[in-house]
Enzyme design. Structure first.
Site, PDB file in Angstrom:
ATOM      1  N   ASP A  67      19.980  -1.685  -3.900  1.00 22.86           N
ATOM      2  CA  ASP A  67      19.730  -0.638  -2.907  1.00 22.86           C
ATOM      3  C   ASP A  67      20.916   0.308  -2.746  1.00 22.86           C
ATOM      4  O   ASP A  67      20.735   1.511  -2.535  1.00 22.86           O
ATOM      5  CB  ASP A  67      19.394  -1.274  -1.555  1.00 22.86           C
ATOM      6  CG  ASP A  67      18.045  -1.966  -1.559  1.00 22.86           C
ATOM      7  OD1 ASP A  67      17.253  -1.722  -2.487  1.00 22.86           O
ATOM      8  OD2 ASP A  67      17.789  -2.768  -0.640  1.00 22.86           O
ATOM      9  N   THR A  84      15.821   1.932   2.701  1.00 26.71           N
ATOM     10  CA  THR A  84      16.886   2.385   1.799  1.00 26.71           C
ATOM     11  C   THR A  84      16.912   3.907   1.693  1.00 26.71           C
ATOM     12  O   THR A  84      17.992   4.517   1.726  1.00 26.71           O
ATOM     13  CB  THR A  84      16.704   1.758   0.409  1.00 26.71           C
ATOM     14  OG1 THR A  84      16.778   0.327   0.522  1.00 26.71           O
ATOM     15  CG2 THR A  84      17.788   2.232  -0.551  1.00 26.71           C
ATOM     16  N   LYS A  90      25.281  -3.264   2.680  1.00 26.74           N
ATOM     17  CA  LYS A  90      24.050  -4.047   2.525  1.00 26.74           C
ATOM     18  C   LYS A  90      24.477  -5.500   2.602  1.00 26.74           C
ATOM     19  O   LYS A  90      25.000  -6.066   1.625  1.00 26.74           O
ATOM     20  CB  LYS A  90      23.399  -3.751   1.174  1.00 26.74           C
ATOM     21  CG  LYS A  90      22.125  -4.538   0.895  1.00 26.74           C
ATOM     22  CD  LYS A  90      20.943  -4.003   1.673  1.00 26.74           C
ATOM     23  CE  LYS A  90      19.650  -4.718   1.250  1.00 26.74           C
ATOM     24  NZ  LYS A  90      18.477  -4.210   1.966  1.00 26.74           N
ATOM     25  N   THR A 133      18.684  -8.942  -2.185  1.00 24.25           N
ATOM     26  CA  THR A 133      17.882  -9.960  -2.864  1.00 24.25           C
ATOM     27  C   THR A 133      17.011  -9.318  -3.939  1.00 24.25           C
ATOM     28  O   THR A 133      16.735  -8.115  -3.914  1.00 24.25           O
ATOM     29  CB  THR A 133      16.981 -10.728  -1.880  1.00 24.25           C
ATOM     30  OG1 THR A 133      16.028  -9.822  -1.305  1.00 24.25           O
ATOM     31  CG2 THR A 133      17.804 -11.374  -0.774  1.00 24.25           C
ATOM     32  N   GLU A 173      22.457  -1.577   6.331  1.00 31.87           N
ATOM     33  CA  GLU A 173      21.023  -1.689   6.060  1.00 31.87           C
ATOM     34  C   GLU A 173      20.584  -3.137   6.137  1.00 31.87           C
ATOM     35  O   GLU A 173      21.037  -3.985   5.366  1.00 31.87           O
ATOM     36  CB  GLU A 173      20.679  -1.136   4.671  1.00 31.87           C
ATOM     37  CG  GLU A 173      19.181  -1.216   4.379  1.00 31.87           C
ATOM     38  CD  GLU A 173      18.804  -0.803   2.977  1.00 31.87           C
ATOM     39  OE1 GLU A 173      17.661  -1.113   2.562  1.00 31.87           O
ATOM     40  OE2 GLU A 173      19.632  -0.187   2.279  1.00 31.87           O
ATOM     41  N   GLY A 174      19.685  -3.412   7.064  1.00 26.68           N
ATOM     42  CA  GLY A 174      19.188  -4.768   7.219  1.00 26.68           C
ATOM     43  C   GLY A 174      18.200  -5.149   6.133  1.00 26.68           C
ATOM     44  O   GLY A 174      17.892  -4.363   5.230  1.00 26.68           O
ATOM     45  N   ALA A 175      17.682  -6.376   6.233  1.00 25.27           N
ATOM     46  CA  ALA A 175      16.675  -6.874   5.300  1.00 25.27           C
ATOM     47  C   ALA A 175      15.390  -7.093   6.085  1.00 25.27           C
ATOM     48  O   ALA A 175      15.368  -7.859   7.052  1.00 25.27           O
ATOM     49  CB  ALA A 175      17.138  -8.181   4.664  1.00 25.27           C
ATOM     50  N   GLY A 176      14.313  -6.418   5.684  1.00 19.64           N
ATOM     51  CA  GLY A 176      13.062  -6.590   6.419  1.00 19.64           C
ATOM     52  C   GLY A 176      13.187  -6.137   7.861  1.00 19.64           C
ATOM     53  O   GLY A 176      13.665  -5.042   8.140  1.00 19.64           O
ATOM     54  N   GLY A 188       7.793  10.362  -1.040  1.00 20.59           N
ATOM     55  CA  GLY A 188       8.338  10.762  -2.328  1.00 20.59           C
ATOM     56  C   GLY A 188       9.744  11.303  -2.274  1.00 20.59           C
ATOM     57  O   GLY A 188      10.278  11.747  -3.298  1.00 20.59           O
TER      58      GLY A 188
END
Length: 236
Positions: A52, A18, A39, A43, A111-114, A203
């Site tokens: 996100d 993200t 996105k 989840t 943006e994918g997931a995992g 950060g």
């Protein structure tokens, strides 16, 4: 679609996808591009709560967003949808959202997931999505011990599907990297044959948005965020 389409995936969860998406968006905006972010399935977030995409817009600024599906439990989208009794996100859902963004944006980041084989639905992975969209692919990876195996496996699977990887992004580079990290920075490129196109400081997501937007172009070296990059396509 005439916009450039980029899928940002990762070698796993919590590698910084993200924040990487936000940095790419901020860098592209600094280069004068209109940016949209999709996105496909969020989840672990209840309806009405910021997810996100809220993080991306807070850091990167004026970015159009779309979120075709949302599920409450912090699981892979397929599992989260099944457990919640909700409809799976479909390829048509995502294609429609991306196409909508592409009408007005120069660059659309998905943006994918995992990782690339995480199931968005029973018969839909992030890799399937990238193939359907004819997207360029960036892989976010961790710099620490174990990343060489995870990254090589991810890149091999993408190539096995007949697609290419346009760059690696180190999701969080600490102020004092250890020996494994300094070695991995070179070895990741040597072993995969894929360049590191962005290195995000640890950060970065906690920075003030103005500072984030000023610094993002110095972290990102990907030509994807440049107005002169060629249009996306499937790579051999």
């Amino acid at each position: 679609m005439t916009a450039r389409i980029v899928v940002v995936t990762g070698t796993g969860t919590d590698v910084g996808k993200t924040i990487a998406v936000a940095a790419l968006a901020a860098s592209a905006r600094a280069n004068g591009l209109c940016v949209g972010v999709c996105k496909p399935a969020q989840t672990g977030i209840a309806p009405g709560e910021p997810g996100d995409l809220a993080v991306v817009t807070a850091l990167a600024g004026d970015v159009s967003t779309r979120e075709p599906a949302r599920y409450p439990e912090p699981l892979a989208p397929e599992t989260a949808a099944r457990r919640a009794g909700l409809a799976y996100v479909t390829l048509d859902d995502v294609h429609s959202a991306v196409s909508d963004l592409a009408q007005t944006c120069d660059l659309v980041i998905v943006e994918g997931a995992g990782g690339v084989l995480v199931r968005l639905a029973p018969d839909l992975t992030v890799l399937d999505l990238a193939r359907d969209l004819g997207a360029q692919i960036l892989v976010v990876t961790d710099p620490g011990l174990g990343t060489l195996n995870h990254t090589e496996l991810t890149v091999r699977e993408i190539r096995r599907a007949g697609l290419g990887v346009d760059g690696l992004i180190i999701g969080a580079w600490p102020p004092q990297p250890d020996l494994a990290m300094t070695c991995n920075r070179d070895d990741l490129q040597r072993l995969t044959g894929v360049p590191i196109v962005a290195t995000l400081p640890a950060g970065a997501g906690s920075l003030d948005p103005a500072a984030f937007q000023i610094n993002a172009p110095t972290w990102v070296r990907s030509p994807i965020t440049s107005p002169t990059t060629s249009q996306p396509g499937v790579h051999p």
